[in-house]
Design a protein around this motif. Structure first.
Motif, PDB file in Angstrom:
ATOM      1  N   GLN A  95       5.264   0.741  -2.240  1.00 19.19           N
ATOM      2  CA  GLN A  95       5.826   1.918  -1.592  1.00 19.19           C
ATOM      3  C   GLN A  95       6.503   2.881  -2.573  1.00 19.19           C
ATOM      4  O   GLN A  95       6.660   4.057  -2.283  1.00 19.19           O
ATOM      5  N   SER A  96       6.912   2.387  -3.774  1.00 17.43           N
ATOM      6  CA  SER A  96       7.578   3.288  -4.733  1.00 17.43           C
ATOM      7  C   SER A  96       6.621   4.343  -5.282  1.00 17.43           C
ATOM      8  O   SER A  96       7.034   5.340  -5.847  1.00 17.43           O
ATOM      9  N   LEU A  97       5.305   4.118  -5.125  1.00 23.58           N
ATOM     10  CA  LEU A  97       4.306   5.063  -5.611  1.00 23.58           C
ATOM     11  C   LEU A  97       3.948   6.120  -4.572  1.00 23.58           C
ATOM     12  O   LEU A  97       3.176   7.030  -4.843  1.00 23.58           O
ATOM     13  N   ARG A  98       4.512   5.991  -3.370  1.00 22.24           N
ATOM     14  CA  ARG A  98       4.131   6.910  -2.293  1.00 22.24           C
ATOM     15  C   ARG A  98       4.284   8.376  -2.715  1.00 22.24           C
ATOM     16  O   ARG A  98       5.297   8.773  -3.257  1.00 22.24           O
ATOM     17  N   GLY A  99       3.227   9.162  -2.496  1.00 25.71           N
ATOM     18  CA  GLY A  99       3.287  10.589  -2.797  1.00 25.71           C
ATOM     19  C   GLY A  99       2.911  10.937  -4.230  1.00 25.71           C
ATOM     20  O   GLY A  99       2.631  12.082  -4.531  1.00 25.71           O
ATOM     21  N   LYS A 100       2.910   9.961  -5.141  1.00 32.41           N
ATOM     22  CA  LYS A 100       2.514  10.221  -6.538  1.00 32.41           C
ATOM     23  C   LYS A 100       1.000  10.345  -6.651  1.00 32.41           C
ATOM     24  O   LYS A 100       0.259   9.724  -5.910  1.00 32.41           O
ATOM     25  N   GLY A 139      -9.574   7.505  -2.464  1.00 31.22           N
ATOM     26  CA  GLY A 139      -8.139   7.358  -2.222  1.00 31.22           C
ATOM     27  C   GLY A 139      -7.422   8.657  -1.862  1.00 31.22           C
ATOM     28  O   GLY A 139      -7.975   9.755  -2.005  1.00 31.22           O
ATOM     29  N   GLU A 140      -6.188   8.474  -1.445  1.00 29.96           N
ATOM     30  CA  GLU A 140      -5.388   9.541  -0.844  1.00 29.96           C
ATOM     31  C   GLU A 140      -5.239  10.793  -1.705  1.00 29.96           C
ATOM     32  O   GLU A 140      -5.235  11.904  -1.203  1.00 29.96           O
ATOM     33  N   THR A 141      -5.074  10.622  -3.019  1.00 30.55           N
ATOM     34  CA  THR A 141      -4.775  11.784  -3.868  1.00 30.55           C
ATOM     35  C   THR A 141      -5.970  12.205  -4.723  1.00 30.55           C
ATOM     36  O   THR A 141      -5.814  12.911  -5.721  1.00 30.55           O
ATOM     37  N   THR A 142      -7.163  11.764  -4.348  1.00 33.93           N
ATOM     38  CA  THR A 142      -8.399  12.162  -5.045  1.00 33.93           C
ATOM     39  C   THR A 142      -8.664  13.648  -4.847  1.00 33.93           C
ATOM     40  O   THR A 142      -8.441  14.184  -3.761  1.00 33.93           O
ATOM     41  N   VAL A 143      -9.169  14.318  -5.913  1.00 36.15           N
ATOM     42  CA  VAL A 143      -9.611  15.706  -5.792  1.00 36.15           C
ATOM     43  C   VAL A 143     -11.069  15.781  -6.238  1.00 36.15           C
ATOM     44  O   VAL A 143     -11.399  15.397  -7.363  1.00 36.15           O
ATOM     45  N   ASP A 173       0.820  -1.219   0.000  1.00 30.67           N
ATOM     46  CA  ASP A 173       0.000   0.000   0.000  1.00 30.67           C
ATOM     47  C   ASP A 173       0.849   1.262   0.000  1.00 30.67           C
ATOM     48  O   ASP A 173       1.469   1.597   0.996  1.00 30.67           O
ATOM     49  N   PRO A 174       0.842   1.985  -1.135  1.00 30.59           N
ATOM     50  CA  PRO A 174       1.634   3.221  -1.205  1.00 30.59           C
ATOM     51  C   PRO A 174       1.186   4.266  -0.186  1.00 30.59           C
ATOM     52  O   PRO A 174       1.941   5.182   0.126  1.00 30.59           O
ATOM     53  N   ALA A 175      -0.043   4.163   0.317  1.00 27.27           N
ATOM     54  CA  ALA A 175      -0.532   5.149   1.287  1.00 27.27           C
ATOM     55  C   ALA A 175      -0.051   4.857   2.710  1.00 27.27           C
ATOM     56  O   ALA A 175      -0.203   5.701   3.587  1.00 27.27           O
ATOM     57  N   ALA A 176       0.533   3.693   2.930  1.00 30.89           N
ATOM     58  CA  ALA A 176       0.991   3.345   4.283  1.00 30.89           C
ATOM     59  C   ALA A 176       2.253   4.121   4.628  1.00 30.89           C
ATOM     60  O   ALA A 176       3.225   4.091   3.884  1.00 30.89           O
ATOM     61  N   THR A 177       2.234   4.827   5.764  1.00 31.84           N
ATOM     62  CA  THR A 177       3.413   5.615   6.141  1.00 31.84           C
ATOM     63  C   THR A 177       4.282   4.878   7.149  1.00 31.84           C
ATOM     64  O   THR A 177       5.377   5.325   7.440  1.00 31.84           O
ATOM     65  N   GLY A 178       3.794   3.777   7.692  1.00 30.49           N
ATOM     66  CA  GLY A 178       4.619   3.044   8.648  1.00 30.49           C
ATOM     67  C   GLY A 178       3.852   1.856   9.195  1.00 30.49           C
ATOM     68  O   GLY A 178       2.642   1.740   9.006  1.00 30.49           O
ATOM     69  N   MET A 179       4.595   0.968   9.857  1.00 28.95           N
ATOM     70  CA  MET A 179       3.977  -0.234  10.417  1.00 28.95           C
ATOM     71  C   MET A 179       2.964   0.116  11.493  1.00 28.95           C
ATOM     72  O   MET A 179       1.922  -0.510  11.612  1.00 28.95           O
TER      73      MET A 179
END
Lengths: 296, 296, 296
Positions: C230-235, C204-208, B131-137
């Motif tokens: 995790q490589s997609l985090r923030g995108k 989802g997290e980056t929805t507008v 999950d790319p939205a996960a910031t930590g365990m």
């Protein structure tokens, strides 16, 4: 006073100021509103009245279950009539009118408890007959979200039919929160109703469901369009489901003129906006799938 | 005695009379039933045993976490064995037999706690990796409904395998209520299991899931038909999902003979009732859409 | 010491031993973690601050609601800043830094309460206008899961924007648990947002999302693929929904480049991964159904 305490003072003042705009969310007349927590507790106590031997009272060591139940029924009648009186006052009744009407509504509701129990007993039987995973009646009473949602709906529907404002919807929305099953208290549902799994089910306000109907998770019995908004209030917007119909997971049946004839089987994910003749099995003809093999 | 009080008396009498019909819902033998509220509390305490540093005990100021955990484990073992004894008595065992068997089942369950924790640790890792939205365990442990549902399932499955009646299903239905994720305790699930979002997922009693499988919201791993009702009890009705399979939102995979081969990717809303060869990506070929432009 | 007590001793030892593996789930530093139960209580208290006249405090008999609200706001500010300090410490800040930063974040959050209330007031209006079954504003405030999920999201989003770790997601996941509606606190949502029924919605997290948007149960506003982990985090992974769009039950709109133009109507179960021009109504062209008549 340190800096944080000073800042808190400023924040408090600005929020209190913000309450003075007289919008709906600024209303402060707390003594004309029902109490949501009391309603949730009443639902739990009503469940003990419906299934007298299954959910216990922590406060008593019970020597005579019937004495205990008598006390419980009296307690619920007093508290429920108070909540009804609050919403009647909120709708403009005087203190005296509200209390008298509330007590007579409450008595009328409790007169129907044996009838509610007779229906719930058929729902329990339907759950046992319909689910190969069920190991016994007690497992269903303790664990099945479908039976809980139906039980709360059956009680809320009686209050709705008696014209009690607001509380019926608070009750079914509590069940919705607990189970993911959203049955509007205005819907009409016959005996032997079985809901399996149930998460995501929506049954709209003017739906009519016959006897011996089975509904699986994710089914919507809904309106075709709600763009009319408040102008549609009170109009028939939701479908009729006749006796012995089975509706599999994810199917949607929409519209106030839509009648699913008796004995129909509606397959998974079917989307229906027109009536179906009795005895018909409706399935999706072919979902064209695309298969792509990964090289390895 | 005013009129309302007299009416209450009459209502109480009629409801007590209604309890005398000896239907399933009229059963009063409360001392042979488990206590749902105690079970919910045990689930919360068991979560503290699984994740010892994450969920605190409000009753103690902890100087030595291990002393506290020792006390907690003892407490849960006593209370869980009491609940097991109640359901065994409900199934006909004598007081003595029930208690002895319950204690030995409870010890057998706790012997497997390290094994359960080893599995849950892999599920936590899978959630973080997936999950790319996960910031930590810690965010996953505190917030993710998927990990909670899997953790409760893993504990309930061990009790189910040990033959404990009723309690495993009460546990997974509690998790279902909290998360919208319905995993039957009879299902078999390998390590590194990841559920994202999760609402509306149904995983049936005889499902077998391999390692490193990902499942999204609204997925059903279900039976083809349950019209056989109780006659199907114990038969294989739900699919096999092999290692490294991903199943996207809203897909349904049905039937006891259906095998999804390893490495398959099942697209959103795909409806499958037959086996899929390993390494296959299955998507809906084309959903024909209709575009209508509003005049403006 | 009887046999069960001896067995318990052995079990406790083995589990304590199991905690010494230093995996993520073995972490014991409880004083650097927020307290989930405190957060749930804070959400309930914050709801009383947002809707001051609708949810009561059981602990006081209120003569002056404003005094009571002042006390409530102070209480929430102290407790929320403590929880923020805990997560900042968990992320490596010193005790002193953590507390100072937490207090200033908490003040910044509370400065935005009037703004949050202004938005929530529009959401309330949108729910009333959009739902023919709504009988009044108070029914919506007390009962509608959509308004609750949006209210919690609006508060969590402010904390998320301020850079508070972990707590925003704990808040929206609590609302997810209560309502089945999963709105990531990172999403951006305009005024007059209406969610009907709501179970199974994922945003989802980056929805507008623009203004005056309506979303029904089972809708996913999601990512096209999360295989990047995790490589997609923030995108940017989730879609843009412009003003005045309606999205009916079960529709999925995926992808960070997908823009649903203003005034679009997206039909039930539509699956979209590309942008749609403003003013378009998109429905499924034809779901081919198969009708089989049962002989009788």
């Amino acid at each position: 006073m340190n800096q944080f305490e000073k800042q808190i003072e400023g924040v408090v003042d600005r929020i209190l100021e913000d309450y003075r705009q007289d919008r709906e969310i600024d209303q402060m007349d707390i003594f004309r509103h029902p109490d949501r927590d009391v309603m949730v507790e009443l639902i739990q106590k009503l469940r003990r009245i419906i299934f007298p031997g299954y959910f216990r009272d922590k406060n008593y060591h019970i020597y005579n279950a019937k004495h205990n139940l008598a006390v419980l029924i009296e307690d619920v009648m007093f508290n429920l009539s108070n909540q009804i009186a609050l919403v009647l006052k909120g709708n403009g009744a005087s203190q005296m009118e509200a209390m008298e009407k509330a007590q007579s509504l409450c008595v009328a509701f409790f007169e129907q408890i044996p009838q509610i129990r007779a229906y719930v007993d058929t729902d329990l039987q339907a759950a046992y007959d319909g689910d190969p995973a069920a190991t016994g009646m007690d497992e269903i009473i303790f664990s099945y979200p479908g039976l809980f949602a139906i039980t709360v709906y059956r009680m809320a529907h009686v209050l709705y039919e008696l014209g009690v404002p607001m509380l019926p919807r608070m009750m079914t929305e509590h069940a919705h929160s607990v189970t993911g099953i959203d049955i509007h208290p205005g819907a009409t549902v016959g005996r032997y109703f079985f809901i399996d799994h149930g998460t995501g089910i929506v049954i709209g306000e003017t739906t009519v469901i016959g006897e011996n109907v089975k509904v699986y998770q994710g089914v919507t019995l809904g309106a075709l369009s709600t763009r009319g908004g408040q102008s549609l209030r009170g109009k028939r917007r939701h479908p009729t489901i006749e006796d012995n119909v089975t509706i599999y997971a994810g199917a949607s049946i929409l519209g106030g003129d839509t009648v699913i004839g008796q004995g129909c089987v509606i397959g998974s994910n079917v989307f229906i906006t027109e009536s179906i003749a009795p005895g018909t099995t409706v399935t999706i003809k072919n979902q064209e799938l695309q298969y792509r093999q990964r090289k390895s």
